[in-house]
Motif scaffolding. Sequence first.
Motif, short mmCIF file in Angstrom:
data_model
loop_
_atom_site.label_atom_id
_atom_site.label_comp_id
_atom_site.label_asym_id
_atom_site.label_seq_id
_atom_site.Cartn_x
_atom_site.Cartn_y
_atom_site.Cartn_z
N ALA B 25 -1.08 9.80 -22.11
CA ALA B 25 -0.55 9.16 -20.64
C ALA B 25 -1.87 8.04 -20.25
O ALA B 25 -2.98 8.49 -20.52
CB ALA B 25 -0.25 10.11 -19.75
N SER B 26 -1.54 7.01 -19.78
CA SER B 26 -2.64 5.86 -19.39
C SER B 26 -3.48 6.54 -18.12
O SER B 26 -4.42 6.21 -17.99
CB SER B 26 -2.10 4.72 -18.94
N GLN B 27 -2.63 7.40 -17.40
CA GLN B 27 -3.41 8.22 -16.40
C GLN B 27 -2.94 9.55 -16.15
O GLN B 27 -1.67 9.86 -16.77
CB GLN B 27 -3.24 7.62 -14.92
N SER B 28 -3.17 10.59 -15.40
CA SER B 28 -3.00 11.92 -15.41
C SER B 28 -1.54 12.10 -14.93
O SER B 28 -1.17 11.25 -13.88
CB SER B 28 -3.82 12.69 -14.49
N VAL B 29 -0.72 12.76 -15.55
CA VAL B 29 0.83 13.17 -15.31
C VAL B 29 0.64 14.54 -15.02
O VAL B 29 1.89 15.16 -14.86
CB VAL B 29 1.75 12.67 -16.26
N ASN B 30 -0.46 15.36 -14.74
CA ASN B 30 -0.42 16.55 -14.66
C ASN B 30 0.36 17.52 -15.71
O ASN B 30 0.11 17.04 -16.90
CB ASN B 30 0.10 16.97 -13.26
N SER B 31 1.33 18.27 -15.55
CA SER B 31 2.03 18.89 -16.53
C SER B 31 3.55 18.14 -16.52
O SER B 31 4.46 19.06 -17.04
CB SER B 31 1.86 20.47 -16.52
N ASN B 32 3.71 17.11 -16.02
CA ASN B 32 5.14 16.75 -15.69
C ASN B 32 5.45 15.86 -16.98
O ASN B 32 5.47 14.39 -16.95
CB ASN B 32 5.10 15.80 -14.51
N LEU B 33 5.66 16.46 -18.08
CA LEU B 33 5.77 15.81 -19.17
C LEU B 33 7.09 16.63 -20.05
O LEU B 33 6.87 17.76 -20.06
CB LEU B 33 4.50 15.87 -20.18
N ALA B 34 7.71 15.78 -20.35
CA ALA B 34 9.01 16.17 -21.39
C ALA B 34 9.04 15.76 -22.84
O ALA B 34 8.38 14.53 -23.06
CB ALA B 34 10.47 16.06 -20.77
N TRP B 35 9.63 16.58 -23.79
CA TRP B 35 9.74 16.12 -25.15
C TRP B 35 11.23 16.12 -25.40
O TRP B 35 11.99 17.07 -25.00
CB TRP B 35 8.81 17.09 -25.89
#
Lengths: 120, 107
Positions: B25-35
């Motif tokens: 990610a180009s900046q922090s997304v914390n743990s708000n990431l899905a696959w």
Amino acid sequence: EVQLVESGGGLVQPGGSLRLSCAATGVTLSNSEMNWVRQAPGKGLEWVSFISSSGTPTYYADSVKGRFTISRDNAKNSLYLLMNSLRAEDTAVYFCARDRSIFDGSFDCWGQGTLVTVSS
Amino acid sequence: EIVMTQSPATLSVSPGERATLSCRASQSVNSNLAWYQQKPGQAPRLLISGASTRATGIPARFSGSGSGTEFTLTISSLQSEDFAVYYCQQYNNWPRAFGQGTKVEIK
């Protein structure tokens, strides 16, 4: 079983309008935050728009802001996307997708998609 | 606007081997990431949310890790049904954004 079914796609001329619908079975949409996601032919996924369970707030991708309007009718358990001033680059399969929860914006349920083709 | 970058674009792997897919990610997304996994002609399927939590019914061979800006999806032993395109997606900020995808193909 939760099922989302999109409809309303088709061939439209540049500058024209189209309204997509997403009907839900096995789930009460009024409890769900909803989205539209699109995929141009042979390309990746692009998030398009979001609407909260109550109807506000709504959010849009810059590429569609001012041209597309997301709405919902919780009494009909349905989601809509009104698309105006359509362009060739709007050609895509449009999916409706549900947020996993109010705290989790991953998409845990998807429709099968409806194809929108913008061409003269 | 956060930009999600996946690598590699294509990954050639033999059945039974391990596959490691990256998402930045180009900046922090914390743990708000899905696959997600997508097969031709099908809608995407949620695999992982919260960077590391498997969705309902997803086999244990799929695992996610990372936080902030660097994330990984690992498939421990590729099965024939795992050959597909995989996308990451951030939901920390508006607009939500997907990576461009990684195609996992048979070597």
